[in-house]
Design a protein around this motif. Structure first.
Motif, PDB file in Angstrom:
ATOM      1  N   MET A  62       3.163 -47.235 -20.233  1.00 44.12           N
ATOM      2  CA  MET A  62       4.468 -47.736 -20.666  1.00 44.12           C
ATOM      3  C   MET A  62       4.603 -47.701 -22.188  1.00 44.12           C
ATOM      4  O   MET A  62       5.699 -47.472 -22.718  1.00 44.12           O
ATOM      5  CB  MET A  62       4.688 -49.156 -20.145  1.00 44.12           C
ATOM      6  N   ALA A  63       3.492 -47.913 -22.899  1.00 44.23           N
ATOM      7  CA  ALA A  63       3.529 -47.818 -24.360  1.00 44.23           C
ATOM      8  C   ALA A  63       3.827 -46.397 -24.797  1.00 44.23           C
ATOM      9  O   ALA A  63       4.489 -46.162 -25.815  1.00 44.23           O
ATOM     10  CB  ALA A  63       2.202 -48.286 -24.954  1.00 44.23           C
ATOM     11  N   SER A  64       3.368 -45.431 -24.021  1.00 44.06           N
ATOM     12  CA  SER A  64       3.658 -44.027 -24.313  1.00 44.06           C
ATOM     13  C   SER A  64       5.110 -43.687 -23.998  1.00 44.06           C
ATOM     14  O   SER A  64       5.759 -42.931 -24.730  1.00 44.06           O
ATOM     15  CB  SER A  64       2.723 -43.131 -23.492  1.00 44.06           C
ATOM     16  N   ALA A  65       5.631 -44.279 -22.920  1.00 39.78           N
ATOM     17  CA  ALA A  65       7.021 -43.998 -22.532  1.00 39.78           C
ATOM     18  C   ALA A  65       8.014 -44.687 -23.448  1.00 39.78           C
ATOM     19  O   ALA A  65       9.067 -44.121 -23.791  1.00 39.78           O
ATOM     20  CB  ALA A  65       7.247 -44.442 -21.083  1.00 39.78           C
ATOM     21  N   PHE A  66       7.676 -45.912 -23.867  1.00 40.97           N
ATOM     22  CA  PHE A  66       8.582 -46.699 -24.718  1.00 40.97           C
ATOM     23  C   PHE A  66       7.816 -47.218 -25.934  1.00 40.97           C
ATOM     24  O   PHE A  66       7.342 -48.366 -25.931  1.00 40.97           O
ATOM     25  CB  PHE A  66       9.179 -47.875 -23.932  1.00 40.97           C
ATOM     26  N   LEU A 356       1.462 -62.658 -13.952  1.00 43.29           N
ATOM     27  CA  LEU A 356       2.830 -62.321 -13.584  1.00 43.29           C
ATOM     28  C   LEU A 356       3.349 -61.174 -14.451  1.00 43.29           C
ATOM     29  O   LEU A 356       3.934 -60.208 -13.934  1.00 43.29           O
ATOM     30  CB  LEU A 356       3.732 -63.542 -13.731  1.00 43.29           C
ATOM     31  N   ALA A 357       3.114 -61.258 -15.759  1.00 39.51           N
ATOM     32  CA  ALA A 357       3.538 -60.189 -16.663  1.00 39.51           C
ATOM     33  C   ALA A 357       2.796 -58.895 -16.355  1.00 39.51           C
ATOM     34  O   ALA A 357       3.396 -57.810 -16.335  1.00 39.51           O
ATOM     35  CB  ALA A 357       3.301 -60.607 -18.111  1.00 39.51           C
ATOM     36  N   PHE A 358       1.484 -58.998 -16.120  1.00 44.06           N
ATOM     37  CA  PHE A 358       0.689 -57.810 -15.799  1.00 44.06           C
ATOM     38  C   PHE A 358       1.205 -57.133 -14.525  1.00 44.06           C
ATOM     39  O   PHE A 358       1.305 -55.901 -14.447  1.00 44.06           O
ATOM     40  CB  PHE A 358      -0.781 -58.188 -15.601  1.00 44.06           C
ATOM     41  N   SER A 359       1.530 -57.944 -13.512  1.00 43.10           N
ATOM     42  CA  SER A 359       2.034 -57.402 -12.243  1.00 43.10           C
ATOM     43  C   SER A 359       3.328 -56.621 -12.466  1.00 43.10           C
ATOM     44  O   SER A 359       3.516 -55.523 -11.922  1.00 43.10           O
ATOM     45  CB  SER A 359       2.266 -58.529 -11.239  1.00 43.10           C
ATOM     46  N   LEU A 360       4.212 -57.176 -13.282  1.00 42.57           N
ATOM     47  CA  LEU A 360       5.498 -56.519 -13.533  1.00 42.57           C
ATOM     48  C   LEU A 360       5.331 -55.239 -14.349  1.00 42.57           C
ATOM     49  O   LEU A 360       6.080 -54.272 -14.148  1.00 42.57           O
ATOM     50  CB  LEU A 360       6.434 -57.494 -14.253  1.00 42.57           C
ATOM     51  N   VAL A 361       4.351 -55.196 -15.233  1.00 37.54           N
ATOM     52  CA  VAL A 361       4.101 -53.959 -15.988  1.00 37.54           C
ATOM     53  C   VAL A 361       3.574 -52.868 -15.054  1.00 37.54           C
ATOM     54  O   VAL A 361       3.974 -51.704 -15.153  1.00 37.54           O
ATOM     55  CB  VAL A 361       3.108 -54.214 -17.144  1.00 37.54           C
ATOM     56  N   VAL A 365       5.484 -49.081 -14.135  1.00 34.82           N
ATOM     57  CA  VAL A 365       4.962 -47.710 -14.083  1.00 34.82           C
ATOM     58  C   VAL A 365       5.452 -47.000 -12.834  1.00 34.82           C
ATOM     59  O   VAL A 365       5.884 -45.845 -12.876  1.00 34.82           O
ATOM     60  CB  VAL A 365       3.411 -47.716 -14.125  1.00 34.82           C
ATOM     61  N   ILE A 366       5.397 -47.709 -11.711  1.00 33.57           N
ATOM     62  CA  ILE A 366       5.859 -47.117 -10.448  1.00 33.57           C
ATOM     63  C   ILE A 366       7.347 -46.783 -10.530  1.00 33.57           C
ATOM     64  O   ILE A 366       7.779 -45.688 -10.119  1.00 33.57           O
ATOM     65  CB  ILE A 366       5.573 -48.077  -9.277  1.00 33.57           C
ATOM     66  N   PHE A 367       8.143 -47.684 -11.067  1.00 31.16           N
ATOM     67  CA  PHE A 367       9.590 -47.454 -11.170  1.00 31.16           C
ATOM     68  C   PHE A 367       9.914 -46.313 -12.136  1.00 31.16           C
ATOM     69  O   PHE A 367      10.742 -45.456 -11.829  1.00 31.16           O
ATOM     70  CB  PHE A 367      10.293 -48.742 -11.624  1.00 31.16           C
ATOM     71  N   HIS A 368       9.267 -46.327 -13.298  1.00 29.56           N
ATOM     72  CA  HIS A 368       9.626 -45.347 -14.326  1.00 29.56           C
ATOM     73  C   HIS A 368       9.086 -43.954 -14.030  1.00 29.56           C
ATOM     74  O   HIS A 368       9.821 -42.961 -14.119  1.00 29.56           O
ATOM     75  CB  HIS A 368       9.106 -45.818 -15.688  1.00 29.56           C
ATOM     76  N   TYR A 369       7.805 -43.873 -13.672  1.00 31.37           N
ATOM     77  CA  TYR A 369       7.162 -42.564 -13.533  1.00 31.37           C
ATOM     78  C   TYR A 369       7.250 -41.993 -12.114  1.00 31.37           C
ATOM     79  O   TYR A 369       7.415 -40.783 -11.947  1.00 31.37           O
ATOM     80  CB  TYR A 369       5.688 -42.656 -13.935  1.00 31.37           C
ATOM     81  N   TRP A 370       7.127 -42.863 -11.087  1.00 32.76           N
ATOM     82  CA  TRP A 370       7.103 -42.339  -9.724  1.00 32.76           C
ATOM     83  C   TRP A 370       8.502 -42.294  -9.119  1.00 32.76           C
ATOM     84  O   TRP A 370       8.983 -41.236  -8.719  1.00 32.76           O
ATOM     85  CB  TRP A 370       6.179 -43.180  -8.845  1.00 32.76           C
ATOM     86  N   ILE A 371       9.180 -43.450  -9.090  1.00 33.87           N
ATOM     87  CA  ILE A 371      10.521 -43.477  -8.508  1.00 33.87           C
ATOM     88  C   ILE A 371      11.514 -42.708  -9.376  1.00 33.87           C
ATOM     89  O   ILE A 371      12.353 -41.958  -8.862  1.00 33.87           O
ATOM     90  CB  ILE A 371      10.988 -44.934  -8.315  1.00 33.87           C
ATOM     91  N   GLY A 372      11.413 -42.876 -10.700  1.00 37.23           N
ATOM     92  CA  GLY A 372      12.349 -42.211 -11.597  1.00 37.23           C
ATOM     93  C   GLY A 372      11.904 -40.842 -12.071  1.00 37.23           C
ATOM     94  O   GLY A 372      12.676 -40.127 -12.720  1.00 37.23           O
ATOM     95  N   PHE A 387      -2.791 -45.842  -8.787  1.00 36.11           N
ATOM     96  CA  PHE A 387      -3.461 -46.649  -9.817  1.00 36.11           C
ATOM     97  C   PHE A 387      -2.674 -47.907 -10.187  1.00 36.11           C
ATOM     98  O   PHE A 387      -3.234 -49.005 -10.206  1.00 36.11           O
ATOM     99  CB  PHE A 387      -3.747 -45.800 -11.055  1.00 36.11           C
ATOM    100  N   PRO A 388      -1.360 -47.798 -10.478  1.00 39.57           N
ATOM    101  CA  PRO A 388      -0.634 -49.036 -10.790  1.00 39.57           C
ATOM    102  C   PRO A 388      -0.522 -49.974  -9.601  1.00 39.57           C
ATOM    103  O   PRO A 388      -0.462 -51.197  -9.785  1.00 39.57           O
ATOM    104  CB  PRO A 388       0.744 -48.541 -11.253  1.00 39.57           C
ATOM    105  N   PHE A 389      -0.507 -49.429  -8.382  1.00 38.11           N
ATOM    106  CA  PHE A 389      -0.466 -50.277  -7.196  1.00 38.11           C
ATOM    107  C   PHE A 389      -1.767 -51.065  -7.068  1.00 38.11           C
ATOM    108  O   PHE A 389      -1.749 -52.260  -6.717  1.00 38.11           O
ATOM    109  CB  PHE A 389      -0.238 -49.444  -5.934  1.00 38.11           C
ATOM    110  N   ILE A 390      -2.904 -50.414  -7.382  1.00 36.99           N
ATOM    111  CA  ILE A 390      -4.189 -51.125  -7.383  1.00 36.99           C
ATOM    112  C   ILE A 390      -4.159 -52.249  -8.416  1.00 36.99           C
ATOM    113  O   ILE A 390      -4.589 -53.373  -8.153  1.00 36.99           O
ATOM    114  CB  ILE A 390      -5.354 -50.153  -7.676  1.00 36.99           C
ATOM    115  N   GLY A 391      -3.630 -51.942  -9.596  1.00 40.23           N
ATOM    116  CA  GLY A 391      -3.511 -52.963 -10.630  1.00 40.23           C
ATOM    117  C   GLY A 391      -2.613 -54.110 -10.203  1.00 40.23           C
ATOM    118  O   GLY A 391      -2.920 -55.283 -10.449  1.00 40.23           O
ATOM    119  N   LEU A 392      -1.504 -53.778  -9.544  1.00 39.53           N
ATOM    120  CA  LEU A 392      -0.566 -54.795  -9.062  1.00 39.53           C
ATOM    121  C   LEU A 392      -1.231 -55.714  -8.046  1.00 39.53           C
ATOM    122  O   LEU A 392      -1.143 -56.947  -8.147  1.00 39.53           O
ATOM    123  CB  LEU A 392       0.652 -54.105  -8.437  1.00 39.53           C
ATOM    124  N   VAL A 393      -1.920 -55.131  -7.062  1.00 38.06           N
ATOM    125  CA  VAL A 393      -2.587 -55.925  -6.027  1.00 38.06           C
ATOM    126  C   VAL A 393      -3.687 -56.788  -6.636  1.00 38.06           C
ATOM    127  O   VAL A 393      -3.842 -57.973  -6.293  1.00 38.06           O
ATOM    128  CB  VAL A 393      -3.170 -55.004  -4.931  1.00 38.06           C
TER     129      VAL A 393
END
Length: 441
Positions: A62-66, A356-361, A365-372, A387-393
């Motif tokens: 996300m730091a690379s994207a924004f 909570l913040a980590f989960s949303l970050v 990634v899933i929203f920006h890179y995979w879905i979008g 990878f982000p799903f593993i981090g989320l869980v």
């Protein structure tokens, strides 16, 4: 219009992140981790490192994207929605607002062990008063002094490990190398995860470097690399130090859980080393508390200036000192909760906001890179979904593994945030104000 200058290199950013972590905190919280894991502190840190590794990857993406300051708030706002971005910012505010309290509480616990005749509440008030006064005046620690404080911490850590090795070497019945601190037949996974949820407190700071984006050279490459290096270096320090301390003191029974390392330091190094250790820990805690309160008050000021919080109180600066005195004093008042909370609950409470913040970050990634994203190949599937799903869980698992009181307090904080968002947006009908982190940083 004045803009931030891009002067920071990869090394400078990594040093900032490691310093923000305060490496000596691995000793400061050793007792509560040993008790919560039944003597498996290294295993808890290893589990925390794995979880933080995947989350750090998401922060890097996300730091690379924004490449803008604002961290979780900006990423979630831009990738998912402004309203959810506000919730991410509210969760981060929990860290910033209450982190000084936990830092000062840990320092006070150790000073109370060294000087039991002085009540712990006096040390808490002393930390709050001195640090608040310095931040109101606006005194900033120079880079050279920060580097010196880091050197003191590392020297104390190295000495502590060396004395642990020497102590174990004098006992032929105790092997220096063993897998027991990581795995044994008596270990219980729920206890390990409960400990890992507390251990993640030590990692707070790997994400802080994302706020330096606009001051870093080539931020799209430098910030993601720095985040990964900080997480790995910090994690290896925590796992390594806790391993040797656990080998030297395999029991999880202490005279005072909140200041267990003080007892261990006396066992392995005698009275002289206890004094050296205490100086190193207090120096680290004081510097960390100073930075944490300054950062928290800056965030509150930014939120007030941009209308996210009441501008008349939070959005003003002291006429003489040019510092957000109302926000600094609010951080000081909040820190008075340290008089009623223990270290375990206070650190766990802060971690609720972090998870909570980590989960949303990770979700961002899933929203920006995979879905979008347009490409949906195997590489994208692994990097932007698995990878982000593993981090989320992992983050959600750690969140539910927290102390029950911390979960209740965290959920209460979240509920207040949702209600405030409803008021701010007229019943969710309009978007919340956007914070301008470029001016705030």
């Amino acid at each position: 219009m004045a803009r931030l200058q891009r002067t920071l290199s990869l090394g400078s950013v990594v040093l900032f992140g490691i310093a923000y972590m305060t490496p000596i905190i691995v000793l400061g919280t050793f007792g509560i981790l040993a008790q919560s894991t039944a003597g498996m502190v290294p295993a808890a840190y290893l589990a925390a490192l794995v979880a933080m590794f995947f989350t750090a990857m998401s922060y890097g993406r996300m730091a690379s994207a924004f490449p803008v300051a604002g961290s979780a708030y900006s990423y979630v706002r831009k990738a998912i929605s402004p309203k959810l971005g506000f919730i991410a910012g509210w969760a981060v505010l929990l860290d910033y607002l209450f982190l000084p309290m936990a830092i000062w509480l840990i320092g006070a616990a150790y000073l109370n062990s060294a000087f039991p005749a002085v009540p712990q509440w006096i040390w808490v008030l002393a930390f709050i008063g001195i640090t608040s006064a310095i931040n109101i005046v606006g005194l900033k620690l120079a880079n050279g002094i920060n580097a010196l404080l880091m050197l003191v911490q590392f020297l104390v850590l190295i000495a502590f490990v060396a004395l642990c090795v020497h102590y174990v070497g004098g006992d032929a019945s105790t092997p220096l190398w063993s897998v027991k601190p990581f795995f044994n037949g008596d270990m219980q996974m729920p206890l390990i995860m409960s400990g890992a949820a507390i251990a993640c407190y030590s990692f707070l700071g790997f994400d802080a470097v994302s706020t330096l984006t606009e001051e870093t050279r080539d931020p799209r490459r430098t910030i993601p690399r720095a985040i990964m290096l900080i997480t790995l270096i910090g994690g290896l320090i925590f796992v390594g130090v806790s391993y040797f301390v656990q080998i030297a003191h395999p029991s999880f029974q202490f005279d005072s859980v909140d200041s267990a390392a003080y007892e261990i330091a006396r066992n392995i190094g005698g009275d002289l080393f206890v004094s050296i250790f205490l100086i190193g820990l207090i120096v680290g805690q004081f510097a960390s508390g100073l930075s944490a309160q300054a950062s928290g008050s800056r965030l509150l000021y930014a939120m007030g200036r941009d209308g996210v919080l009441p501008k008349s109180f939070f959005g003003t600066l002291h006429e003489r000192f040019g510092t957000p005195i109302n926000s600094i004093l609010l951080c000081a008042v909040v820190a008075l909760l340290a008089l009623k909370l223990d270290v375990t609950t206070s650190t766990s409470f802060i971690n609720f906001g972090a998870f909570l913040a980590f989960s949303l970050v990770n979700l961002s990634v899933i929203f920006h890179y995979w879905i979008g994203g347009e490409k949906k190949g195997l590489r994208e599937l692994v990097l932007f979904l698995i990878f982000p799903f593993i981090g989320l869980v992992a983050d959600l698992w750690l969140m539910v593994s927290l102390d029950h009181l911390a979960i209740y307090l965290g959920l209460s904080w979240l509920a207040i945030g949702v209600v405030y968002l409803a008021v701010l947006t007229g019943g969710f009908r309009r978007q919340p104000p956007e914070m301008d982190f470029q001016e705030a940083t």
